[in-house]
Design a protein around this motif. Structure first.
Motif, PDB file in Angstrom:
ATOM      1  N   LEU A 106     -21.061  14.507  36.055  1.00 34.18           N
ATOM      2  CA  LEU A 106     -22.413  15.065  36.024  1.00 34.18           C
ATOM      3  C   LEU A 106     -22.475  16.341  35.192  1.00 34.18           C
ATOM      4  CD1 LEU A 106     -23.609  14.512  39.708  1.00 34.18           C
ATOM      5  CD2 LEU A 106     -24.055  13.110  37.689  1.00 34.18           C
ATOM      6  N   TYR A 107     -21.385  17.092  35.172  1.00 36.86           N
ATOM      7  CA  TYR A 107     -21.343  18.307  34.350  1.00 36.86           C
ATOM      8  C   TYR A 107     -21.524  17.959  32.882  1.00 36.86           C
ATOM      9  CZ  TYR A 107     -19.381  22.281  31.820  1.00 36.86           C
ATOM     10  OH  TYR A 107     -19.197  23.318  30.938  1.00 36.86           O
ATOM     11  N   GLU A 108     -20.823  16.925  32.438  1.00 35.48           N
ATOM     12  CA  GLU A 108     -20.940  16.473  31.056  1.00 35.48           C
ATOM     13  C   GLU A 108     -22.368  16.025  30.758  1.00 35.48           C
ATOM     14  OE1 GLU A 108     -19.227  12.689  28.675  1.00 35.48           O
ATOM     15  OE2 GLU A 108     -17.685  13.951  29.626  1.00 35.48           O
ATOM     16  N   MET A 141     -23.479  10.036  28.910  1.00 29.29           N
ATOM     17  CA  MET A 141     -24.842   9.651  28.525  1.00 29.29           C
ATOM     18  C   MET A 141     -25.584   8.937  29.657  1.00 29.29           C
ATOM     19  SD  MET A 141     -25.678  10.520  25.380  1.00 29.29           S
ATOM     20  CE  MET A 141     -26.860   9.326  24.758  1.00 29.29           C
ATOM     21  N   LYS A 142     -24.851   8.329  30.572  1.00 24.84           N
ATOM     22  CA  LYS A 142     -25.476   7.555  31.647  1.00 24.84           C
ATOM     23  C   LYS A 142     -26.485   8.367  32.441  1.00 24.84           C
ATOM     24  CE  LYS A 142     -22.257   3.880  32.984  1.00 24.84           C
ATOM     25  NZ  LYS A 142     -21.368   3.409  34.070  1.00 24.84           N
ATOM     26  N   TYR A 143     -26.128   9.616  32.722  1.00 25.82           N
ATOM     27  CA  TYR A 143     -26.966  10.429  33.607  1.00 25.82           C
ATOM     28  C   TYR A 143     -27.572  11.643  32.908  1.00 25.82           C
ATOM     29  CZ  TYR A 143     -24.536   7.479  36.917  1.00 25.82           C
ATOM     30  OH  TYR A 143     -24.038   6.385  37.572  1.00 25.82           O
ATOM     31  N   ALA A 144     -27.384  11.736  31.574  1.00 23.91           N
ATOM     32  CA  ALA A 144     -27.913  12.887  30.837  1.00 23.91           C
ATOM     33  C   ALA A 144     -29.424  12.989  30.983  1.00 23.91           C
ATOM     34  CB  ALA A 144     -27.519  12.790  29.363  1.00 23.91           C
ATOM     35  N   LEU A 145     -30.105  11.851  30.936  1.00 21.48           N
ATOM     36  CA  LEU A 145     -31.563  11.835  31.023  1.00 21.48           C
ATOM     37  C   LEU A 145     -32.058  12.429  32.346  1.00 21.48           C
ATOM     38  CD1 LEU A 145     -33.655  10.870  28.960  1.00 21.48           C
ATOM     39  CD2 LEU A 145     -33.801   8.720  30.217  1.00 21.48           C
ATOM     40  N   CYS A 146     -31.265  12.283  33.395  1.00 19.11           N
ATOM     41  CA  CYS A 146     -31.664  12.799  34.708  1.00 19.11           C
ATOM     42  C   CYS A 146     -31.731  14.325  34.741  1.00 19.11           C
ATOM     43  CB  CYS A 146     -30.690  12.306  35.786  1.00 19.11           C
ATOM     44  SG  CYS A 146     -30.684  10.515  36.018  1.00 19.11           S
ATOM     45  N   PHE A 147     -31.057  14.978  33.796  1.00 19.72           N
ATOM     46  CA  PHE A 147     -31.067  16.443  33.753  1.00 19.72           C
ATOM     47  C   PHE A 147     -32.112  16.989  32.778  1.00 19.72           C
ATOM     48  CE2 PHE A 147     -26.837  15.541  35.445  1.00 19.72           C
ATOM     49  CZ  PHE A 147     -26.778  16.436  36.514  1.00 19.72           C
ATOM     50  N   PHE A 148     -32.771  16.104  32.037  1.00 18.46           N
ATOM     51  CA  PHE A 148     -33.781  16.536  31.073  1.00 18.46           C
ATOM     52  C   PHE A 148     -34.881  17.384  31.717  1.00 18.46           C
ATOM     53  CE2 PHE A 148     -37.507  14.900  28.319  1.00 18.46           C
ATOM     54  CZ  PHE A 148     -37.474  16.028  27.523  1.00 18.46           C
ATOM     55  N   PRO A 149     -35.438  17.006  32.895  1.00 20.22           N
ATOM     56  CA  PRO A 149     -36.496  17.833  33.488  1.00 20.22           C
ATOM     57  C   PRO A 149     -36.070  19.264  33.803  1.00 20.22           C
ATOM     58  CG  PRO A 149     -36.498  15.652  34.474  1.00 20.22           C
ATOM     59  CD  PRO A 149     -35.261  15.741  33.642  1.00 20.22           C
ATOM     60  N   PHE A 179     -25.109  17.043  32.249  1.00 21.96           N
ATOM     61  CA  PHE A 179     -25.937  18.248  32.235  1.00 21.96           C
ATOM     62  C   PHE A 179     -25.862  18.942  30.878  1.00 21.96           C
ATOM     63  CE2 PHE A 179     -26.147  22.873  32.667  1.00 21.96           C
ATOM     64  CZ  PHE A 179     -27.363  23.055  33.306  1.00 21.96           C
ATOM     65  N   VAL A 180     -24.644  19.112  30.366  1.00 24.68           N
ATOM     66  CA  VAL A 180     -24.449  19.792  29.083  1.00 24.68           C
ATOM     67  C   VAL A 180     -25.079  18.995  27.946  1.00 24.68           C
ATOM     68  CG1 VAL A 180     -22.721  20.546  27.404  1.00 24.68           C
ATOM     69  CG2 VAL A 180     -22.380  21.013  29.838  1.00 24.68           C
ATOM     70  N   ILE A 181     -24.927  17.672  27.970  1.00 24.15           N
ATOM     71  CA  ILE A 181     -25.518  16.822  26.930  1.00 24.15           C
ATOM     72  C   ILE A 181     -27.038  16.975  26.913  1.00 24.15           C
ATOM     73  CG2 ILE A 181     -25.976  14.431  26.257  1.00 24.15           C
ATOM     74  CD1 ILE A 181     -23.129  13.761  27.188  1.00 24.15           C
ATOM     75  N   ALA A 182     -27.656  16.959  28.095  1.00 23.32           N
ATOM     76  CA  ALA A 182     -29.116  17.080  28.183  1.00 23.32           C
ATOM     77  C   ALA A 182     -29.598  18.407  27.604  1.00 23.32           C
ATOM     78  CB  ALA A 182     -29.563  16.940  29.634  1.00 23.32           C
ATOM     79  N   PHE A 183     -28.954  19.500  27.980  1.00 20.84           N
ATOM     80  CA  PHE A 183     -29.389  20.816  27.502  1.00 20.84           C
ATOM     81  C   PHE A 183     -29.047  21.020  26.024  1.00 20.84           C
ATOM     82  CE2 PHE A 183     -30.401  21.707  31.772  1.00 20.84           C
ATOM     83  CZ  PHE A 183     -31.171  22.867  31.795  1.00 20.84           C
ATOM     84  N   SER A 184     -27.934  20.439  25.566  1.00 16.04           N
ATOM     85  CA  SER A 184     -27.568  20.549  24.151  1.00 16.04           C
ATOM     86  C   SER A 184     -28.546  19.781  23.274  1.00 16.04           C
ATOM     87  CB  SER A 184     -26.148  20.014  23.934  1.00 16.04           C
ATOM     88  OG  SER A 184     -25.207  20.765  24.654  1.00 16.04           O
ATOM     89  N   MET A 185     -29.022  18.633  23.774  1.00 16.22           N
ATOM     90  CA  MET A 185     -29.923  17.791  22.989  1.00 16.22           C
ATOM     91  C   MET A 185     -31.335  18.339  22.974  1.00 16.22           C
ATOM     92  SD  MET A 185     -30.026  14.947  21.231  1.00 16.22           S
ATOM     93  CE  MET A 185     -31.340  15.423  20.122  1.00 16.22           C
ATOM     94  N   TYR A 186     -31.815  18.816  24.102  1.00 15.38           N
ATOM     95  CA  TYR A 186     -33.239  19.136  24.237  1.00 15.38           C
ATOM     96  C   TYR A 186     -33.549  20.628  24.314  1.00 15.38           C
ATOM     97  CZ  TYR A 186     -33.840  14.160  25.060  1.00 15.38           C
ATOM     98  OH  TYR A 186     -33.852  12.801  24.913  1.00 15.38           O
TER      99      TYR A 186
END
Length: 256
Positions: A3-5, A29-37, A7-14
């Motif tokens: 989940l840490y990975e 990538m599986k759960y990156a979208l869940c951290f977008f909000p 989280f970082v992917i979501a914030f790095s992308m958006y």
């Protein structure tokens, strides 16, 4: 699951918030979208803090509105505004669907893209000029809501292309888990908006859902599904409509 990975992917992308380097693995990538909000949650906190500081410092209403309009673009790096520009160009080209999709990929900016971003900026500037710190606290929940709806669209709506940002996140996401998570987020955002804004919060929620319905209809009819650019367009329009709803609620005396 890492989940840490995710989280970082979501914030790095958006966002342009500094993040440590991680490998963009399929598992992450599986759960990156869940951290977008949560990018919206951080942005909302920054905007609320900036509003409080400028009120305390006695900054003029116009200067405060300008800062609050520019701050989201600075924090996100303009990724969503880029989608707004490309989508405005494509929508107003009146070309067949395939040509519209080509215009979305074109790096050049057309006249309607410039007009669209100018209208967006002016509407946001006007709405932000009506914002008190109480308005901004409610709006922060709206920024979480808009990204929840955007994420939900990625796992619910068809994609217009097999490649691109939206398709990459849609293919990599654990869709069943993501749908459940986004439904929980949606309920939490609605509860927050009602608790803090009552009827103003409800009007904000209604505005966001109306734009979401428009997004579904427009993307399917005009493009055959969603893309990363259309997701950016949705986010900009949704957040502008929510800001206008809150400004209107202030005139109605629903929030001060």
């Amino acid at each position: 699951m890492n989940l840490y990975e995710s989280f970082v992917i979501a914030f790095s992308m958006y966002s342009r918030i500094p993040m440590p380097r991680v490998e963009w693995s399929r598992e992450g990538m599986k759960y990156a979208l869940c951290f977008f909000p949560f990018v919206g949650l951080v942005l909302g906190a920054l905007m609320w803090g900036a509003c409080l500081f400028m009120d305390w410092a006695g900054v003029s209403q116009l200067a405060k509105a300008a800062v609050l309009t520019v701050l989201p673009v600075a924090v996100t790096g303009g990724i969503h505004v880029d989608g707004l520009i490309d989508t405005c160009d494509a929508l107003h080209s009146w070309q067949p669907r395939e040509k519209k999709l080509e215009i979305l990929k074109d790096p050049h900016v057309g006249a309607f893209g410039i007009i669209g971003v100018m209208v967006y900026g002016l509407l946001m500037l006007g709405a932000m000029g009506e914002m008190s710190s109480r308005h901004m606290a409610v709006y922060g929940g709206g920024l979480f809501l808009s990204r929840t709806l955007s994420g939900l669209s990625v796992v619910l709506f068809p994609c217009a292309k097999d490649s691109g940002l939206a398709a990459s996140f849609a293919d990599g996401a654990a869709k069943k888990t993501a749908r459940t998570v986004f439904c929980v987020y949606l309920a939490a955002a609605a509860a927050y908006l009602w608790a803090l804004g009552q009827w103003a919060g409800l009007l904000t929620l209604a505005g966001a859902l109306a734009v979401f319905a428009h997004y579904y209809r427009m993307s399917g009819k005009q493009f055959g599904g969603i893309t990363g650019d259309l997701a950016g367009y949705f986010l900009c329009v949704c957040e502008t409509v929510m800001a206008i709803c809150l400004a209107a609620a202030g005139y109605l005396g629903w929030i001060r």
